[in-house]
Design a protein around this motif. Structure first.
Motif, PDB file in Angstrom:
ATOM      1  N   VAL A 100      50.506  35.170  40.210  1.00  0.00           N
ATOM      2  CA  VAL A 100      49.475  36.202  40.145  1.00  0.00           C
ATOM      3  C   VAL A 100      50.128  37.563  39.989  1.00  0.00           C
TER       4      VAL A 100
ATOM      5  N   VAL B  56      39.427  31.066  44.307  1.00  0.00           N
ATOM      6  CA  VAL B  56      39.347  31.820  43.052  1.00  0.00           C
ATOM      7  C   VAL B  56      38.893  33.233  43.372  1.00  0.00           C
TER       8      VAL B  56
ATOM      9  N   CYS C  84      33.008  31.841  37.738  1.00  0.00           N
ATOM     10  CA  CYS C  84      33.845  30.858  38.415  1.00  0.00           C
ATOM     11  C   CYS C  84      33.473  29.491  37.848  1.00  0.00           C
TER      12      CYS C  84
ATOM     13  N   ALA D  86      45.516  33.114  44.603  1.00  0.00           N
ATOM     14  CA  ALA D  86      44.437  33.956  44.074  1.00  0.00           C
ATOM     15  C   ALA D  86      44.590  35.334  44.706  1.00  0.00           C
TER      16      ALA D  86
ATOM     17  N   THR E  54      37.315  36.662  41.462  1.00  0.00           N
ATOM     18  CA  THR E  54      36.761  37.271  40.254  1.00  0.00           C
ATOM     19  C   THR E  54      36.239  38.665  40.603  1.00  0.00           C
TER      20      THR E  54
END
Length: 823
Positions: free
Chosen positions: A502, A608, A80, A550, A610
């Motif tokens: 996304v 965010v 990140c 996200a 990940t």
């Protein structure tokens, strides 16, 4: 009166708009809530209290907004990035990566307009007001940010004015030779020919002749021990009567001592020459040499050798920049001439041999003179060039967004899309071959709608514009996009905001032009797409203004989207199971804004997602709070939802930390929460309202614990709708009714923190089940059914509120209000 037991065992539609609170005839109504705050709707049907957030660290400058951007090399190596005012920091797996900090040109005001595209260890970052940059991970703790070197394009239109550009040099290895050693350097050859210099005199009308020699060499030594890189060259024949003497096989060789030679290029079968023909060759070479020679191995059938020119380039990396002089300023930067901002800009030049070259401007001398480095083939002469093109990227006109598509790196700007050569992300030189670079003007369609984003999808490059979405692809089914095979289709979609979409698996999710709704893009057939507003039934949530998107895939498919009012929006998205539910989240703590009307809850500024090391996605949040009267900005990770574990595994506090070790009465390291009131889950007991002093928290009464969870408290709340069970006289919506009790089916829930209230009554009723409280007052988790009596009035509409206030888990599988209703 009739006693009714309407069960609600599905909450997959989440919190719906107040405009739908009386639409009991809708199928979705029985699966919806009036409020769903800090609860997440589950694909299985229930709702579960969201995970808390772990404090990772403070941002570099708490006075300025920051943005998170994911950098994902693989599912095992993900980062990140903290983008702040003029810097980038790196985080991974819950902590900052060393002291890594990269200087950047991006100001605070520009951060949320940055676009990015990543491949392996490189990320290309774009913004309309900044030259494109490439961020490279050289190692885990070594990161660099550099200018992105576009090679040979893209360009503005070809010059159509009378302005010419005159070069001061050829960009060649040898100058315009007038003798074996003049004006500089030394020409050598087989047999020591006195006319060998004519192979380097820039004149195809003269030639070099080697009588009764079919194999030999001709070379050039740079003066003063200088070295240069050669990676392009041109071979030109003599007149048409002597093409049988033209070499057909040869090697290009380099040396730094004149005796030991290295082959840097070789050719075979170069036959079929015509008189005065020039052939162009390029090859890979990064090694500089002092000596270079053209050594031919055979000729075109004669017993002698003869050719006109061998022109080797001097690659830009070893080239001395030279001037390029314009005859006027007309046609250059809207007739203002060259500007300092042109440094780094590309320029394309059409030589007198009909071949385009490109150069990079390395300095600006005046409005009519710039200094350039020439790339590729050397110029044939120094005559004024009438046909030229300037690179299209200048301040305010840089590329704005990017994507990868079919092994091409693609960028967009305004109405245009530029795609690199296949497999060569630096090369934007246009051509006609299938793998050459591409350029599409008005890629956004017939309307002059700006392109807001581009994205890779199955079989098409999606182009989001302010007027809708288009699909750019090859002209046939499963056909690659090439300069000669393309189609640009319009789809029935909404206009797009400048927010990165996304990929949600079977579809794309994107923000519409107003930034106040979220749409789902699905493929209806090859190259055709359609959109639906997924937030229409919960329109009041995205109407607060979506900041970014996200998407989390594991453990549950959830879209997270910070809102302009500081809340964190959530949307559980599993369309194959008809799971489409929105929910809102307010983090623990508060923000005391200086502007009237600002929220008093913390502001989630960026989110965010990940991949995590354990297979569960990591959700990074960038949060603004007021701590002890001072604005703080922190980076936090939302913990995975609690399921199938022990109570000590439940992290249900925000901006928190944990401790494991020897049993202690005091824990420290909480400086980021100094002066705040926190909740503590220590040794299975809940302690509420403890104050952090000098970074420490002390348990009351001398209590000790070996496992602590400490952080800001938050509560989860769900408000039900007026359920309609029907009757002999039709719907009971709107009729007087009174709730007597609530029955709930729970899963792994700490019932001591669970409370229920009538919609109109002010008293919260606690769930009282002393049989599940562990010894010594410790909390325990309960799975099963509970009943809670409620003090309600006949004006209560049969609606209740449910909340969970402890730093412990809560999952509600089903809910049944028991009420009496008017007949």
């Amino acid at each position: 009166m009739t006693t009714l037991y309407p069960v609600q065992d599905v909450f997959t539609r989440g919190e719906i708009s107040p405009r739908l609170h009386a639409r009991a005839s809708l199928d979705l109504y029985r699966a919806a809530l009036a409020k769903c705050e800090n609860f997440v709707t589950l694909p299985h049907g229930g709702i579960r209290k969201r995970g808390g957030t772990v404090f990772v660290g403070a941002v570099k400058n708490a006075a300025r907004k920051t943005r998170g951007i994911p950098f994902i090399f693989s599912s095992e190596q993900a980062y990140c990035l903290e983008f702040g005012d003029l810097y980038i920091r790196v985080y991974a797996y819950g902590a900052r990566v060393g002291t890594v900090e990269v200087a950047s040109p991006y100001l605070e005001a520009d951060l949320f307009d940055l676009a990015y595209v990543q491949s392996a260890d490189q990320m290309w970052i774009t913004h309309r007001n900044y030259p494109p940059k490439v961020l490279t991970r050289n190692a885990h703790t070594t990161w660099t940010l550099d200018d992105y070197p576009f090679e040979d394009g893209p360009y503005d239109d070809i010059n159509d004015t009378s302005t010419t550009l005159t070069p001061a040099d050829y960009g060649s290895l040898a100058p315009d030779m007038t003798g074996l050693t003049s004006p500089s350097g030394t020409v050598t050859s087989t047999g020591g020919s006195s006319s060998a210099w004519q192979a380097f005199d820039k004149n195809s009308g003269t030639d070099v002749f080697f009588d009764n020699i079919t194999a030999g060499f001709i070379g050039y030594q740079l003066p003063g021990g200088a070295q240069a890189i050669v990676d392009h060259y041109t071979v030109t024949t003599t007149d048409g009567t002597r093409v049988d003497r033209q070499p057909v096989a040869w090697k290009i060789e380099g040396s730094n001592d004149g005796s030991t030679w290295t082959t840097i290029d070789s050719r075979q079968g170069e036959s079929g020459w015509t008189g005065g023909e020039a052939r162009f060759y390029e090859f890979f070479n990064k090694t500089p040499y002092e000596y270079h020679r053209f050594r031919w191995l055979s000729v075109n059938g004669n017993t002698s050798s003869q050719f006109a020119e061998v022109t080797m380039n001097k690659a830009a990396a070893s080239q001395t920049p030279f001037d390029l002089t314009a005859s006027s300023i007309v046609g250059i930067n809207d007739d203002t001439g060259f500007q300092t901002s042109d440094v780094g800009r590309a320029v394309r030049l059409l030589g007198s041999d009909g071949r385009w070259r490109w150069a990079k401007i390395v300095s600006r001398v005046s409005t009519t003179v710039v200094t350039i480095q020439l790339y590729g083939f050397a110029l044939p002469d120094l005559s004024p060039i009438t046909r030229w093109r300037l690179g299209t990227f200048v301040p305010g006109k840089y590329v704005e967004t990017g994507s990868l598509y079919e092994e091409r790196l693609a960028f967009s700007r305004k109405f245009s899309v530029y795609a690199s050569a296949t497999g060569d992300f630096d090369n934007f030189a246009l051509g006609e071959k299938d793998d050459d670079a591409l350029e599409f003007i008005q890629a956004g369609g017939g309307q002059a709608n700006d392109i807001t984003w581009i994205a890779d999808s199955d079989g098409a490059l999606l182009i989001g514009t302010s007027g809708g979405i288009r699909a750019l692809s090859g002209s046939g089914i499963d056909e690659a996009l090439t300069p000669s095979s393309f189609k640009n289709r319009r789809s029935r979609t909404f206009g797009c905001a400048r927010i990165r979409p996304v990929d949600a698996g079977q579809s794309f999710l994107y923000v519409t032009r107003s930034r106040r709704s979220i749409a789902e893009l699905t493929q209806t057939s090859a190259g055709k797409f359609s959109s639906d507003d997924i937030g229409q039934i919960s329109e009041h949530i995205p109407k607060q203004g979506v900041v970014e998107l996200a998407f989390q895939t594991d453990p549950d498919p959830v879209l997270w989207f910070p809102l302009e009012n500081g809340e964190l929006g959530g949307y559980t998205h599993q369309p194959s199971q008809e799971v489409r539910g929105m929910h809102r989240h307010r983090l623990g703590g508060g923000f005391a804004g200086s502007t009237p009307g600002e929220p008093n809850w913390p502001v989630v500024e960026s989110a965010v997602v990940t991949p995590g090391q354990n297979g569960v996605d990591v959700i990074w949040l960038f949060v603004k709070r007021t701590i002890a009267g001072v604005t703080k900005r922190t980076i936090e990770i939302m913990t995975p939802p609690f399921e199938y574990g022990g109570l000590d595994d439940a992290f249900q506090i925000d901006c928190g930390l944990s401790y494991s070790g020897a049993a202690v009465n005091v824990v420290s390291g909480l400086d980021h929460l100094d002066g705040e009131s926190v909740d503590v889950l220590a040794g299975g007991k809940v302690y509420k309202g403890l104050v952090v002093t000098s970074g420490q928290v002390t348990l009351p009464g001398g209590a000790t614990a070996a496992r602590w969870l400490v952080g800001l408290p938050y509560q989860a709340q769900a408000d039900t709708l007026e359920l309609d069970v029907g009757g002999r006289e039709g719907s009971i919506i709107g009729r007087r009714k009174k709730v007597a009790k609530v029955m709930m089916s729970l899963l792994e829930t700490d019932t001591t923190g669970l409370e229920v209230q009538s919609l109109l009554r002010g008293r919260w009723e606690k769930v009282r089940m002393p049989s599940i409280v562990a010894p010594e007052g410790k909390a325990d988790l309960f799975t099963g059914n509970v009943e809670v009596p409620i003090d309600d009035s006949w004006e209560g509409q049969g609606r209740v509120r449910i909340r969970h206030v402890n730093p412990t888990p809560c999952t509600i599988r089903a809910f049944t209000p028991v009420f009496d209703a008017e007949p």
